[in-house]
Scaffold this motif. Structure first.
Motif, PDB file in Angstrom:
ATOM      1  N   VAL A  46      51.763  82.611  80.606  1.00  0.00           N
ATOM      2  CA  VAL A  46      51.587  81.643  81.119  1.00  0.00           C
ATOM      3  C   VAL A  46      52.537  80.318  81.668  1.00  0.00           C
ATOM      4  O   VAL A  46      51.889  78.976  82.285  1.00  0.00           O
ATOM      5  CB  VAL A  46      51.738  80.763  79.603  1.00  0.00           C
ATOM      6  CG1 VAL A  46      51.455  79.236  79.601  1.00  0.00           C
ATOM      7  CG2 VAL A  46      50.574  82.130  78.854  1.00  0.00           C
ATOM      8  N   ALA A  47      54.171  80.952  81.327  1.00  0.00           N
ATOM      9  CA  ALA A  47      55.219  80.347  82.136  1.00  0.00           C
ATOM     10  C   ALA A  47      54.696  79.701  84.138  1.00  0.00           C
ATOM     11  O   ALA A  47      54.601  78.351  84.540  1.00  0.00           O
ATOM     12  CB  ALA A  47      56.310  80.533  82.222  1.00  0.00           C
ATOM     13  N   LEU A  48      54.993  81.026  84.427  1.00  0.00           N
ATOM     14  CA  LEU A  48      54.194  81.390  86.106  1.00  0.00           C
ATOM     15  C   LEU A  48      52.956  80.583  86.287  1.00  0.00           C
ATOM     16  O   LEU A  48      53.119  79.697  87.385  1.00  0.00           O
ATOM     17  CB  LEU A  48      54.301  82.336  85.991  1.00  0.00           C
ATOM     18  CG  LEU A  48      55.670  82.968  86.519  1.00  0.00           C
ATOM     19  CD1 LEU A  48      55.896  84.298  86.628  1.00  0.00           C
ATOM     20  CD2 LEU A  48      56.757  82.154  87.588  1.00  0.00           C
ATOM     21  N   LEU A  86      50.118  75.239  88.755  1.00  0.00           N
ATOM     22  CA  LEU A  86      49.900  74.703  88.353  1.00  0.00           C
ATOM     23  C   LEU A  86      50.861  73.137  89.365  1.00  0.00           C
ATOM     24  O   LEU A  86      50.140  72.323  89.755  1.00  0.00           O
ATOM     25  CB  LEU A  86      49.227  73.570  87.419  1.00  0.00           C
ATOM     26  CG  LEU A  86      48.106  75.049  87.133  1.00  0.00           C
ATOM     27  CD1 LEU A  86      47.748  74.581  85.952  1.00  0.00           C
ATOM     28  CD2 LEU A  86      46.348  74.900  87.796  1.00  0.00           C
ATOM     29  N   ALA A  87      51.994  73.256  88.782  1.00  0.00           N
ATOM     30  CA  ALA A  87      52.685  71.838  89.019  1.00  0.00           C
ATOM     31  C   ALA A  87      53.406  71.775  90.519  1.00  0.00           C
ATOM     32  O   ALA A  87      53.464  70.662  90.975  1.00  0.00           O
ATOM     33  CB  ALA A  87      54.397  71.991  88.231  1.00  0.00           C
ATOM     34  N   GLY A 123      55.149  73.232 101.865  1.00  0.00           N
ATOM     35  CA  GLY A 123      54.595  73.950  99.967  1.00  0.00           C
ATOM     36  C   GLY A 123      53.679  74.950 100.965  1.00  0.00           C
ATOM     37  O   GLY A 123      54.004  75.198  99.350  1.00  0.00           O
ATOM     38  N   ASP A 124      53.324  75.292 101.724  1.00  0.00           N
ATOM     39  CA  ASP A 124      52.369  76.012 101.654  1.00  0.00           C
ATOM     40  C   ASP A 124      53.269  77.276 101.443  1.00  0.00           C
ATOM     41  O   ASP A 124      52.646  78.500 100.667  1.00  0.00           O
ATOM     42  CB  ASP A 124      51.685  76.398 102.907  1.00  0.00           C
ATOM     43  CG  ASP A 124      50.915  75.486 103.705  1.00  0.00           C
ATOM     44  OD1 ASP A 124      50.387  74.644 102.730  1.00  0.00           O
ATOM     45  OD2 ASP A 124      50.785  75.068 104.694  1.00  0.00           O
ATOM     46  N   ILE A 125      54.212  77.880 101.777  1.00  0.00           N
ATOM     47  CA  ILE A 125      55.652  78.864 101.827  1.00  0.00           C
ATOM     48  C   ILE A 125      55.486  78.852 100.007  1.00  0.00           C
ATOM     49  O   ILE A 125      55.764  80.124  99.435  1.00  0.00           O
ATOM     50  CB  ILE A 125      56.817  78.483 102.577  1.00  0.00           C
ATOM     51  CG1 ILE A 125      56.423  79.439 104.364  1.00  0.00           C
ATOM     52  CG2 ILE A 125      57.096  79.275 101.869  1.00  0.00           C
ATOM     53  CD1 ILE A 125      57.449  78.840 104.504  1.00  0.00           C
ATOM     54  N   LEU A 126      56.221  77.692  99.295  1.00  0.00           N
ATOM     55  CA  LEU A 126      56.345  77.353  97.916  1.00  0.00           C
ATOM     56  C   LEU A 126      55.150  77.733  97.012  1.00  0.00           C
ATOM     57  O   LEU A 126      55.569  78.596  95.891  1.00  0.00           O
ATOM     58  CB  LEU A 126      56.560  75.997  97.799  1.00  0.00           C
ATOM     59  CG  LEU A 126      57.229  75.702  96.639  1.00  0.00           C
ATOM     60  CD1 LEU A 126      58.240  76.532  96.152  1.00  0.00           C
ATOM     61  CD2 LEU A 126      57.250  74.501  96.513  1.00  0.00           C
ATOM     62  N   ILE A 127      54.434  77.977  98.029  1.00  0.00           N
ATOM     63  CA  ILE A 127      53.162  77.656  96.806  1.00  0.00           C
ATOM     64  C   ILE A 127      52.186  79.957  96.763  1.00  0.00           C
ATOM     65  O   ILE A 127      51.880  80.021  95.950  1.00  0.00           O
ATOM     66  CB  ILE A 127      51.148  76.924  97.423  1.00  0.00           C
ATOM     67  CG1 ILE A 127      51.186  75.680  96.868  1.00  0.00           C
ATOM     68  CG2 ILE A 127      50.352  78.239  96.574  1.00  0.00           C
ATOM     69  CD1 ILE A 127      50.626  74.717  97.793  1.00  0.00           C
ATOM     70  N   LEU A 171      52.632  69.329  92.922  1.00  0.00           N
ATOM     71  CA  LEU A 171      53.825  68.001  93.778  1.00  0.00           C
ATOM     72  C   LEU A 171      53.623  68.564  95.681  1.00  0.00           C
ATOM     73  O   LEU A 171      53.797  67.222  96.433  1.00  0.00           O
ATOM     74  CB  LEU A 171      55.075  68.954  93.666  1.00  0.00           C
ATOM     75  CG  LEU A 171      55.557  68.728  92.347  1.00  0.00           C
ATOM     76  CD1 LEU A 171      57.001  69.800  92.165  1.00  0.00           C
ATOM     77  CD2 LEU A 171      56.236  67.095  92.438  1.00  0.00           C
ATOM     78  N   VAL A 172      52.967  69.917  96.026  1.00  0.00           N
ATOM     79  CA  VAL A 172      52.186  69.974  97.517  1.00  0.00           C
ATOM     80  C   VAL A 172      51.218  69.308  98.017  1.00  0.00           C
ATOM     81  O   VAL A 172      51.284  68.108  98.550  1.00  0.00           O
ATOM     82  CB  VAL A 172      51.803  71.421  97.700  1.00  0.00           C
ATOM     83  CG1 VAL A 172      51.330  71.688  99.517  1.00  0.00           C
ATOM     84  CG2 VAL A 172      53.197  72.347  97.671  1.00  0.00           C
ATOM     85  N   ALA A 173      50.360  68.806  96.559  1.00  0.00           N
ATOM     86  CA  ALA A 173      49.198  67.913  97.349  1.00  0.00           C
ATOM     87  C   ALA A 173      49.212  66.764  97.226  1.00  0.00           C
ATOM     88  O   ALA A 173      49.372  65.903  97.838  1.00  0.00           O
ATOM     89  CB  ALA A 173      48.201  68.454  96.014  1.00  0.00           C
ATOM     90  N   PHE A 174      50.134  66.221  95.966  1.00  0.00           N
ATOM     91  CA  PHE A 174      50.452  64.537  95.762  1.00  0.00           C
ATOM     92  C   PHE A 174      51.548  64.157  96.062  1.00  0.00           C
ATOM     93  O   PHE A 174      51.547  63.362  96.466  1.00  0.00           O
ATOM     94  CB  PHE A 174      49.774  64.161  94.355  1.00  0.00           C
ATOM     95  CG  PHE A 174      48.473  64.505  93.842  1.00  0.00           C
ATOM     96  CD1 PHE A 174      47.313  63.660  94.625  1.00  0.00           C
ATOM     97  CD2 PHE A 174      47.702  65.288  93.079  1.00  0.00           C
ATOM     98  CE1 PHE A 174      45.950  64.638  94.500  1.00  0.00           C
ATOM     99  CE2 PHE A 174      46.638  66.213  93.071  1.00  0.00           C
ATOM    100  CZ  PHE A 174      45.674  64.969  93.842  1.00  0.00           C
ATOM    101  N   ALA A 175      52.277  64.936  96.128  1.00  0.00           N
ATOM    102  CA  ALA A 175      54.026  64.231  96.344  1.00  0.00           C
ATOM    103  C   ALA A 175      54.213  64.775  97.901  1.00  0.00           C
ATOM    104  O   ALA A 175      55.014  64.427  98.063  1.00  0.00           O
ATOM    105  CB  ALA A 175      55.102  65.065  95.375  1.00  0.00           C
TER     106      ALA A 175
END
Length: 115
Positions: A97-99, A104-105, A3-7, A109-113
């Motif tokens: 805006v999309a990025l 945020l998504a 998740g960290d790498i994705l963020i 996802l990393v924090a809650f999923a």
């Protein structure tokens, strides 16, 4: 660690595109001086003739340029390079805006999923 790498990846891409957007916007303002002097006078400070993108700048002036690009008033302009630059700025804004939404998504996802 996934998740960290994705963020970090999405954040890096977002920051790079924001830098591209700001650079293109500044180049557009320089072109605007010759292409549309009336709009240039409306958005640039009279005392310094410099367009600022800072929060301390005059928001109504920045909003005027945003409305000009959003409503695509530039499509009737005679200079093809100016129209192309306006299109580029418009598309970069949409991409940013999309990025930002993707970032945020990704946080969600990393924090809650638990990715």
């Amino acid at each position: 660690m996934n998740g960290d790498i994705l963020i970090v990846a999405v954040f890096t891409v977002t920051v790079i595109n924001i830098a591209r957007y700001v650079s293109s916007l500044r180049a557009l303002v320089v072109m605007l001086r010759d292409a549309n002097p009336l709009l240039y006078q409306q958005i640039c400070r009279r005392e310094s003739n410099f367009f600022t993108l800072s929060p301390q700048g005059d928001i109504s002036r920045q909003k005027r340029l945003y409305q000009y690009i959003r409503s695509q008033e530039y499509l009737h302009h005679h200079d093809a390079a100016f129209v192309g630059k306006c299109n580029k700025v418009r598309h970069l804004f949409t991409l940013n805006v999309a990025l930002s939404g993707a970032l945020l998504a990704t946080f969600f996802l990393v924090a809650f999923a638990g990715w």
